[in-house]
Design a protein around this motif. Structure first.
Motif, PDB file in Angstrom:
ATOM      1  N   TRP A  20       0.864  -1.172   0.000  1.00 41.30           N
ATOM      2  CA  TRP A  20       0.000   0.000   0.000  1.00 41.30           C
ATOM      3  C   TRP A  20       0.901   1.224   0.000  1.00 41.30           C
ATOM      4  O   TRP A  20       1.747   1.383   0.867  1.00 41.30           O
ATOM      5  CB  TRP A  20      -0.850  -0.028   1.253  1.00 41.30           C
ATOM      6  CG  TRP A  20      -1.916   0.992   1.397  1.00 41.30           C
ATOM      7  CD1 TRP A  20      -2.050   2.177   0.737  1.00 41.30           C
ATOM      8  CD2 TRP A  20      -3.026   0.930   2.279  1.00 41.30           C
ATOM      9  NE1 TRP A  20      -3.158   2.842   1.156  1.00 41.30           N
ATOM     10  CE2 TRP A  20      -3.783   2.093   2.116  1.00 41.30           C
ATOM     11  CE3 TRP A  20      -3.447   0.000   3.216  1.00 41.30           C
ATOM     12  CZ2 TRP A  20      -4.935   2.360   2.845  1.00 41.30           C
ATOM     13  CZ3 TRP A  20      -4.596   0.273   3.936  1.00 41.30           C
ATOM     14  CH2 TRP A  20      -5.330   1.434   3.744  1.00 41.30           C
ATOM     15  N   ALA A  21       0.748   2.105  -0.972  1.00 40.95           N
ATOM     16  CA  ALA A  21       1.600   3.286  -1.077  1.00 40.95           C
ATOM     17  C   ALA A  21       0.770   4.516  -1.414  1.00 40.95           C
ATOM     18  O   ALA A  21      -0.317   4.409  -1.971  1.00 40.95           O
ATOM     19  CB  ALA A  21       2.656   3.077  -2.159  1.00 40.95           C
ATOM     20  N   MET A  22       1.287   5.669  -1.029  1.00 39.48           N
ATOM     21  CA  MET A  22       0.680   6.949  -1.394  1.00 39.48           C
ATOM     22  C   MET A  22       1.760   7.819  -2.021  1.00 39.48           C
ATOM     23  O   MET A  22       2.856   7.935  -1.478  1.00 39.48           O
ATOM     24  CB  MET A  22       0.098   7.656  -0.168  1.00 39.48           C
ATOM     25  CG  MET A  22      -1.177   7.032   0.326  1.00 39.48           C
ATOM     26  SD  MET A  22      -1.878   7.854   1.767  1.00 39.48           S
ATOM     27  CE  MET A  22      -2.132   9.504   1.169  1.00 39.48           C
ATOM     28  N   ASP A  40       5.066   8.135   9.507  1.00 35.50           N
ATOM     29  CA  ASP A  40       4.850   6.722   9.805  1.00 35.50           C
ATOM     30  C   ASP A  40       4.340   6.554  11.238  1.00 35.50           C
ATOM     31  O   ASP A  40       3.444   5.752  11.492  1.00 35.50           O
ATOM     32  CB  ASP A  40       6.127   5.927   9.597  1.00 35.50           C
ATOM     33  CG  ASP A  40       5.891   4.431   9.670  1.00 35.50           C
ATOM     34  OD1 ASP A  40       4.870   3.966   9.094  1.00 35.50           O
ATOM     35  OD2 ASP A  40       6.688   3.735  10.301  1.00 35.50           O
ATOM     36  N   THR A  41       4.871   7.327  12.160  1.00 34.46           N
ATOM     37  CA  THR A  41       4.412   7.267  13.542  1.00 34.46           C
ATOM     38  C   THR A  41       2.977   7.782  13.653  1.00 34.46           C
ATOM     39  O   THR A  41       2.160   7.227  14.384  1.00 34.46           O
ATOM     40  CB  THR A  41       5.329   8.105  14.459  1.00 34.46           C
ATOM     41  OG1 THR A  41       6.662   7.584  14.373  1.00 34.46           O
ATOM     42  CG2 THR A  41       4.868   8.055  15.901  1.00 34.46           C
ATOM     43  N   GLY A  45      -0.060   3.282  11.992  1.00 31.78           N
ATOM     44  CA  GLY A  45      -1.002   2.370  12.632  1.00 31.78           C
ATOM     45  C   GLY A  45      -2.305   2.258  11.863  1.00 31.78           C
ATOM     46  O   GLY A  45      -2.900   1.178  11.774  1.00 31.78           O
ATOM     47  N   ASP A  46      -2.765   3.383  11.299  1.00 31.68           N
ATOM     48  CA  ASP A  46      -3.991   3.376  10.497  1.00 31.68           C
ATOM     49  C   ASP A  46      -3.813   2.542   9.234  1.00 31.68           C
ATOM     50  O   ASP A  46      -4.710   1.787   8.837  1.00 31.68           O
ATOM     51  CB  ASP A  46      -4.407   4.799  10.114  1.00 31.68           C
ATOM     52  CG  ASP A  46      -4.829   5.624  11.316  1.00 31.68           C
ATOM     53  OD1 ASP A  46      -5.398   5.039  12.263  1.00 31.68           O
ATOM     54  OD2 ASP A  46      -4.598   6.839  11.294  1.00 31.68           O
ATOM     55  N   PHE A  47      -2.647   2.658   8.595  1.00 33.31           N
ATOM     56  CA  PHE A  47      -2.377   1.847   7.407  1.00 33.31           C
ATOM     57  C   PHE A  47      -2.312   0.368   7.781  1.00 33.31           C
ATOM     58  O   PHE A  47      -2.851  -0.482   7.076  1.00 33.31           O
ATOM     59  CB  PHE A  47      -1.070   2.271   6.731  1.00 33.31           C
ATOM     60  CG  PHE A  47      -1.211   3.498   5.884  1.00 33.31           C
ATOM     61  CD1 PHE A  47      -1.918   3.454   4.693  1.00 33.31           C
ATOM     62  CD2 PHE A  47      -0.634   4.690   6.268  1.00 33.31           C
ATOM     63  CE1 PHE A  47      -2.050   4.588   3.903  1.00 33.31           C
ATOM     64  CE2 PHE A  47      -0.762   5.820   5.484  1.00 33.31           C
ATOM     65  CZ  PHE A  47      -1.471   5.767   4.308  1.00 33.31           C
ATOM     66  N   ALA A  48      -1.647   0.057   8.883  1.00 33.74           N
ATOM     67  CA  ALA A  48      -1.551  -1.333   9.321  1.00 33.74           C
ATOM     68  C   ALA A  48      -2.932  -1.912   9.609  1.00 33.74           C
ATOM     69  O   ALA A  48      -3.237  -3.039   9.210  1.00 33.74           O
ATOM     70  CB  ALA A  48      -0.653  -1.436  10.560  1.00 33.74           C
ATOM     71  N   LEU A  51      -4.746  -2.699   6.414  1.00 35.24           N
ATOM     72  CA  LEU A  51      -4.300  -3.948   5.803  1.00 35.24           C
ATOM     73  C   LEU A  51      -4.872  -5.163   6.534  1.00 35.24           C
ATOM     74  O   LEU A  51      -5.238  -6.155   5.911  1.00 35.24           O
ATOM     75  CB  LEU A  51      -2.772  -4.005   5.761  1.00 35.24           C
ATOM     76  CG  LEU A  51      -2.120  -3.020   4.796  1.00 35.24           C
ATOM     77  CD1 LEU A  51      -0.606  -3.037   4.968  1.00 35.24           C
ATOM     78  CD2 LEU A  51      -2.498  -3.322   3.361  1.00 35.24           C
ATOM     79  N   VAL A  52      -4.977  -5.071   7.859  1.00 36.21           N
ATOM     80  CA  VAL A  52      -5.602  -6.156   8.629  1.00 36.21           C
ATOM     81  C   VAL A  52      -7.061  -6.311   8.208  1.00 36.21           C
ATOM     82  O   VAL A  52      -7.553  -7.425   8.002  1.00 36.21           O
ATOM     83  CB  VAL A  52      -5.489  -5.882  10.149  1.00 36.21           C
ATOM     84  CG1 VAL A  52      -6.370  -6.824  10.950  1.00 36.21           C
ATOM     85  CG2 VAL A  52      -4.042  -5.997  10.600  1.00 36.21           C
ATOM     86  N   ASN A  53      -7.768  -5.182   8.059  1.00 28.43           N
ATOM     87  CA  ASN A  53      -9.168  -5.220   7.620  1.00 28.43           C
ATOM     88  C   ASN A  53      -9.293  -5.801   6.214  1.00 28.43           C
ATOM     89  O   ASN A  53     -10.192  -6.604   5.945  1.00 28.43           O
ATOM     90  CB  ASN A  53      -9.781  -3.823   7.660  1.00 28.43           C
ATOM     91  CG  ASN A  53      -9.879  -3.259   9.062  1.00 28.43           C
ATOM     92  OD1 ASN A  53      -9.754  -3.971  10.046  1.00 28.43           O
ATOM     93  ND2 ASN A  53     -10.067  -1.965   9.158  1.00 28.43           N
TER      94      ASN A  53
END
Length: 60
Positions: A20-22, A40-41, A45-48, A51-53
């Protein structure tokens, strides 16, 4: 800011690798803010979690 989000799916030995990239232009204020804030900090967490979802939905 206006960015393009790209989700790339690649076959892997045990399933699929999701990247996933922007990408997009970075205005002057964003460049200055990047000196003081780690994106990233702040949003990693929102991106992670996204991806879990995605994984949970894809495996239904």
């Amino acid at each position: 800011m206006r960015n393009v989000a790209t989700v790339t799916l690649s076959p892997a030995t045990q399933g699929t690798t999701v990247t996933w990239a922007m990408d997009g232009p970075s205005p002057l204020i964003a460049k200055i803010m990047s000196l003081f804030f780690d994106a990233d900090t702040m949003i990693g967490g929102d991106f992670a979690q996204g991806l879990v979802n995605l994984k949970a939905i894809a495996e239904i």
